[in-house]
Design a protein around this motif. Sequence first.
Motif, mmCIF file in Angstrom:
data_model
loop_
_atom_site.group_PDB
_atom_site.id
_atom_site.type_symbol
_atom_site.label_atom_id
_atom_site.label_comp_id
_atom_site.label_asym_id
_atom_site.label_seq_id
_atom_site.Cartn_x
_atom_site.Cartn_y
_atom_site.Cartn_z
ATOM 1 N N LEU A 36 22.780 28.467 6.412
ATOM 2 C CA LEU A 36 24.131 27.951 6.182
ATOM 3 C C LEU A 36 24.780 27.372 7.436
ATOM 4 C CD1 LEU A 36 25.696 30.841 4.040
ATOM 5 C CD2 LEU A 36 24.432 28.834 3.248
ATOM 6 N N ALA A 37 24.593 28.032 8.555
ATOM 7 C CA ALA A 37 25.370 27.711 9.749
ATOM 8 C C ALA A 37 24.816 26.505 10.496
ATOM 9 C CB ALA A 37 25.412 28.916 10.685
ATOM 10 N N ALA A 38 25.725 25.719 11.062
ATOM 11 C CA ALA A 38 25.334 24.598 11.916
ATOM 12 C C ALA A 38 24.571 25.136 13.131
ATOM 13 C CB ALA A 38 26.573 23.845 12.369
ATOM 14 N N PRO A 39 23.642 24.333 13.682
ATOM 15 C CA PRO A 39 22.829 24.796 14.824
ATOM 16 C C PRO A 39 23.654 25.334 15.981
ATOM 17 C CG PRO A 39 21.942 22.764 13.940
ATOM 18 C CD PRO A 39 23.240 22.994 13.219
ATOM 19 N N ARG A 40 24.849 24.761 16.224
ATOM 20 C CA ARG A 40 25.665 25.212 17.355
ATOM 21 C C ARG A 40 26.170 26.641 17.182
ATOM 22 N NH1 ARG A 40 31.169 25.019 16.371
ATOM 23 N NH2 ARG A 40 31.834 23.921 14.467
ATOM 24 N N GLY A 96 23.261 32.335 16.435
ATOM 25 C CA GLY A 96 23.475 33.484 17.300
ATOM 26 C C GLY A 96 24.921 33.785 17.594
ATOM 27 N N VAL A 97 25.831 32.962 17.091
ATOM 28 C CA VAL A 97 27.268 33.168 17.344
ATOM 29 C C VAL A 97 27.899 34.033 16.260
ATOM 30 C CG1 VAL A 97 29.514 32.033 17.568
ATOM 31 C CG2 VAL A 97 27.486 31.020 18.626
ATOM 32 N N GLY A 153 29.233 41.646 11.051
ATOM 33 C CA GLY A 153 30.687 41.589 11.073
ATOM 34 C C GLY A 153 31.218 41.747 12.478
ATOM 35 N N SER A 154 32.321 41.067 12.767
ATOM 36 C CA SER A 154 32.888 41.097 14.112
ATOM 37 C C SER A 154 33.961 42.164 14.267
ATOM 38 C CB SER A 154 33.492 39.721 14.458
ATOM 39 O OG SER A 154 34.591 39.423 13.604
ATOM 40 N N GLU A 155 34.346 42.798 13.154
ATOM 41 C CA GLU A 155 35.411 43.799 13.207
ATOM 42 C C GLU A 155 34.829 45.179 13.466
ATOM 43 O OE1 GLU A 155 38.441 41.675 10.006
ATOM 44 O OE2 GLU A 155 37.154 43.322 9.370
#
Length: 234
Positions: free
Chosen positions: A189-193, A196-197, A202-204
Motif C-alpha cells: 500500500l505505502a509509497a516507497p518513501r 520502514g516509516v 502502531g505508533s501509540e
Amino acid sequence: MTKQDRAVRTRLALIRSAAAQFEAHGYVRAGLARISAGAGVSSGALHFHFADKAAVAEAVEDAAARALREAAVRGHGGDVCALQRLVDVTHRVARLLCADVVVRAGLRLNGEGAAGRVRDLRREWRECVQGLLAEAERRGELAAGVTPQRTSAVVLAATTGIEVLAREDHEWLARPSLTDLWRLLLPCLAAPRLAGVVDPAGSEPVRSDPAVRGPVARDGQAEAEAGRAGLALR
C-alpha cells in the motif's frame, strides 16, 4: 450519594450486565431477569429505566457507538501521516473491543439489527477507513496504482473478519495479530518513501487510556453531571 447519582449508577450497571448477557447468549436468549440479577437490582428497577429488552439493547448500542466514534475521531488530524493514523486506529479499536464487553456487545447487536437499525456502525467504520485512505492518496502516501476504493475493501474485510473471529477467541484482537496484518499490507500500500516509516505495530504507546476505560464509565460521569445540571441525555 444522591438519589439521582444512584439512578445513574443503576442504569449503567444494567447496561453492562445486559452487554454481558447479549455477548454470552445472544439477543433472543438473553433474559431481563438475568440482566437485572447481573446488575444486582430488581426487575422493577430495570423497568424503571428501560421499557423492554429492545430499549436495553439500544442503550448498549448507544454506549458502544459513542466509544467507537471517539476512537475513530482520534485518528484524524495531526502531523502523523494518514497511513500511520489508519494503522493506529485499527489497534485502538481492537484494544477497545478487547477491553470492554459493552463495545463488543453493541457492535454485535448493531450488526445483527437486534434493536432495530437506528445507526450503522459498520458503515461508520467504512467511512473512517475510506476517509483516511483518501487523505493518504492526497498526500502521496499510497504506492502507484493503489486506490482508496480498492484498498478500503481489503482493510474492511480484514478488520471485520478479525472482529468476528474474536468473538470466540480474543487473541485475534491482540496487538501481534493486527501487527502481522499490517506487515503484509503496508509493503503493497505505502509509497516507497514511507518504507520502514509506518509502524505496523502502531505508533501509540500501549497504556490505560480513556478509550480503553469503557464507554459506560465515561457516559456515567457525563450523565451524572448532566443530571445535576437538570439536563437529559439520550
